[in-house]
Motif scaffolding. Structure first.
Motif, PDB file in Angstrom:
ATOM      1  N   ARG A  45       1.127  -1.284  -0.230  1.00  0.00           N
ATOM      2  CA  ARG A  45       0.486   0.488  -0.027  1.00  0.00           C
ATOM      3  C   ARG A  45       1.116   1.284  -0.066  1.00  0.00           C
ATOM      4  O   ARG A  45       0.621   2.331   0.412  1.00  0.00           O
ATOM      5  CB  ARG A  45      -0.849  -0.115   1.568  1.00  0.00           C
ATOM      6  CG  ARG A  45      -1.969  -0.654   0.793  1.00  0.00           C
ATOM      7  CD  ARG A  45      -3.074  -1.310   2.464  1.00  0.00           C
ATOM      8  NE  ARG A  45      -2.339  -1.169   3.821  1.00  0.00           N
ATOM      9  CZ  ARG A  45      -1.937  -2.401   4.150  1.00  0.00           C
ATOM     10  NH1 ARG A  45      -1.511  -3.883   3.490  1.00  0.00           N
ATOM     11  NH2 ARG A  45      -1.271  -2.729   5.455  1.00  0.00           N
ATOM     12  N   TYR A  88     -12.140  -8.276  -2.843  1.00  0.00           N
ATOM     13  CA  TYR A  88     -11.047  -7.411  -1.546  1.00  0.00           C
ATOM     14  C   TYR A  88     -10.783  -5.693  -1.799  1.00  0.00           C
ATOM     15  O   TYR A  88     -11.610  -5.319  -0.647  1.00  0.00           O
ATOM     16  CB  TYR A  88      -9.530  -8.256  -1.366  1.00  0.00           C
ATOM     17  CG  TYR A  88      -8.892  -7.306  -0.841  1.00  0.00           C
ATOM     18  CD1 TYR A  88      -9.250  -7.352   1.606  1.00  0.00           C
ATOM     19  CD2 TYR A  88      -7.914  -6.816  -0.887  1.00  0.00           C
ATOM     20  CE1 TYR A  88      -8.387  -7.333   1.516  1.00  0.00           C
ATOM     21  CE2 TYR A  88      -6.474  -6.486  -0.023  1.00  0.00           C
ATOM     22  CZ  TYR A  88      -6.939  -6.363   1.197  1.00  0.00           C
ATOM     23  OH  TYR A  88      -6.555  -6.284   2.115  1.00  0.00           O
ATOM     24  N   ASN A  89     -10.346  -5.341  -2.862  1.00  0.00           N
ATOM     25  CA  ASN A  89     -10.748  -4.007  -2.560  1.00  0.00           C
ATOM     26  C   ASN A  89     -10.909  -3.271  -4.682  1.00  0.00           C
ATOM     27  O   ASN A  89     -10.418  -4.235  -5.125  1.00  0.00           O
ATOM     28  CB  ASN A  89     -10.059  -3.466  -2.180  1.00  0.00           C
ATOM     29  CG  ASN A  89      -8.210  -3.549  -1.985  1.00  0.00           C
ATOM     30  OD1 ASN A  89      -8.454  -3.980  -3.893  1.00  0.00           O
ATOM     31  ND2 ASN A  89      -6.903  -3.707  -1.763  1.00  0.00           N
TER      32      ASN A  89
END
Length: 222
Positions: A137, A201-202
């Motif tokens: 991330r 998930y995203n």
């Protein structure tokens, strides 16, 4: 005369000998079906490159050993390249555990699911990357990504021999066999990879499956 308990033990052991995929003591062979002991055997390969490559040899999987690269958190001492795996645009070097799991996933999930759900034969899988020396991330303090050591791969599409291309970006959120196929192979991947991240998930995974062999357990399946 053997007791009933002894007979039961003998019968159970004989059954395990005929079903090595369920036998925790049988060496892992990627040609065997996925069974009760498969995940445990795959976990044991993490961090044990010689044993993992012995599994590839036993399973008659052609591969190349590439020179180590990188340093620090992005060191890649294990660079294993499957020689004939149907990946595009190229066949990148991964860690050996990822290579072993890719082979198992292809033969035991992707190929049969393509036949059963789509009525077609697998041509190849498309990927969008393996190695990337970065943290998860972004940022400067997050844990290092499994991509930083080549212990992960991102799969974006499946292409059949008749030319059909089943893309996560285009087909995941549709109705019909293509979406059902993608969900089936995502679920099966959870049996052989430690972490499986899908578009559910995203948003960052809207166009690919993230598959990795990090950690010491099988678990994250999203």
């Amino acid at each position: 005369m053997l007791s009933i308990a002894a007979l039961a033990v003998f019968a159970g052991w004989h059954w395990l000998e005929r079903h090595p995929e369920h036998n925790p003591l049988a060496p892992l062979d990627l040609r065997d079906p996925i069974g009760l002991a498969t995940a445990t055997k795959l976990i044991a390969l993490r961090g044990d490159t010689p044993t993992c490559r012995a599994v590839l040899d036993r399973s008659e999987i052609a591969y190349s050993i590439l020179p180590p690269q990188g340093e620090g958190p992005c060191a890649r001492p294990d660079r294993t390249q499957l020689n004939t795996y149907p990946l595009r645009p190229n066949v990148p070097a991964t860690t050996c555990p990822v290579a072993a799991s890719l082979e198992l996933w292809r033969t035991k999930s992707v190929v049969p699911a393509a036949r059963e759900i789509l009525g077609g034969e697998l041509s190849h899988l498309e990927h969008i990357g393996v190695y990337n020396c970065r943290r998860m991330r972004g940022g400067n303090s997050n844990a290092w990504s499994q991509h930083s050591t080549g212990n992960a791969i991102d799969i974006s599409a499946v292409v059949l021999k008749d030319g059909r291309r089943i893309s996560l970006l285009q087909n995941w959120n549709t109705e019909g066999d293509e979406a059902r196929f993608l969900r089936a192979i995502r679920d099966d991947a959870c049996d052989v990879f430690a972490v499986v991240l899908s578009p559910e998930y995203n948003a960052a995974h809207a166009d690919h499956f993230h598959l990795d062999q990090g950690g010491n357990w099988m678990g994250a399946c999203r």
